[in-house]
Design an enzyme around this catalytic site. Sequence first.
Site, PDB file in Angstrom:
ATOM      1  N   ASP A  26       6.345   1.934   5.666  1.00 57.55           N
ATOM      2  CA  ASP A  26       6.097   3.358   5.238  1.00 57.55           C
ATOM      3  C   ASP A  26       5.044   3.813   6.291  1.00 57.55           C
ATOM      4  O   ASP A  26       4.285   3.136   6.723  1.00 57.55           O
ATOM      5  CB  ASP A  26       5.605   3.727   3.935  1.00 57.55           C
ATOM      6  CG  ASP A  26       5.504   4.889   3.750  1.00 57.55           C
ATOM      7  OD1 ASP A  26       6.514   5.877   3.872  1.00 57.55           O
ATOM      8  OD2 ASP A  26       4.458   5.463   3.033  1.00 57.55           O
ATOM      9  N   ASP A  28       3.149   7.288   5.907  1.00 55.02           N
ATOM     10  CA  ASP A  28       1.809   7.989   5.557  1.00 55.02           C
ATOM     11  C   ASP A  28       0.988   7.114   4.597  1.00 55.02           C
ATOM     12  O   ASP A  28       1.827   6.646   3.759  1.00 55.02           O
ATOM     13  CB  ASP A  28       2.118   9.281   4.855  1.00 55.02           C
ATOM     14  CG  ASP A  28       2.633  10.489   5.552  1.00 55.02           C
ATOM     15  OD1 ASP A  28       1.845  10.497   6.717  1.00 55.02           O
ATOM     16  OD2 ASP A  28       3.723  11.058   5.685  1.00 55.02           O
TER      17      ASP A  28
END
Length: 342
Positions: A26, A28
């Site tokens: 991922d 953020d």
Amino acid sequence: MSQQGTNRPSGSVRALSEAYDTALLDLDGVVYAGGEAITYAVESLATAREQGMHLAYVTNNALRTPDVVAAHLTELGIPTEAGDVINSAQAVARLISEQVPSGARVLVIGGEGLRVALRERGLEPVESADDDPAAVVQGYGGPELPWGRFAEACYAIARGVPWFASNTDLTIPSARGIAPGNGAAVEVVRIATGAEPQIAGKPLPPMHKETILRTGAKRPLVVGDRLDTDIEGAFNGGVDSLLVLTGVTDAAQLLAAVPQHRPTYVDADLRGMLTGQPEVAEADGVFRCGGWAASARGEELALDGEGEPLDGLRALCGAAWTSAGDGSCALDAGKALARLGL
């Protein structure tokens, strides 16, 4: 076989960068926050790559194109090609392409990432419900998305046009704090129309399918900071996961995780990819990791011992998840977490 959903985090004798061929990262809260690299991320990813691990970046944010994301990562010191970035725009575009004819028009409520992904699948993005679209797709369009775009979606959906959403994350991190995400915008259209969209992004299977198709991963490790997207997505895909505590999930939320939100491994940051993971051992209801021992006592989680705080958290996960079974642990963890400074 995935170890998720068990009653405690798993251990690994080998470094995770050696045990898995591909990291599905991922962005953020894992690699960067507010556009700036998270501490230790650049060095950790460089080392993992040098050790032969393939790095892929998997994001529910459908606004930016893979080219833009790759350029941003490269600027941060993480050399990245566009093909290393997989986003929910690509996943939803594939989902739409499987249900409408090639060349069909699709009404876009969102940003350039959606338009690029639709064209990649041979579909034509349009801007108005009067353009006779075969589908409506909604993705994060940034803070300046005009309110009138939601009305266009509603007009088309009211005519029976199928509705798709790239993802339903209610929030998105920003440099100033937590902002509304695409899920909040989807709720606007849902309330106005009473309709339900088909959703592609994490944690649902279309996103995992897109990721595996594009990376060719055989032994993937999902690396994320959110229980309800990254970790649940790994659970749904039957693959292992590493939760890093650099994003939205805190220790208390981790202890309360339901089975589909329980990661295989837990670590402070991306340095956890480069090491083995300590075992959490259980005997007579006591869970031990490093110098810590955790157990359920009455209405609370108890923690004895000393040592590395993360080992204490791993031990507490064992006690909490076992106590909760298939639900969420309701035992008071306040004193135990205070001992760990978490």
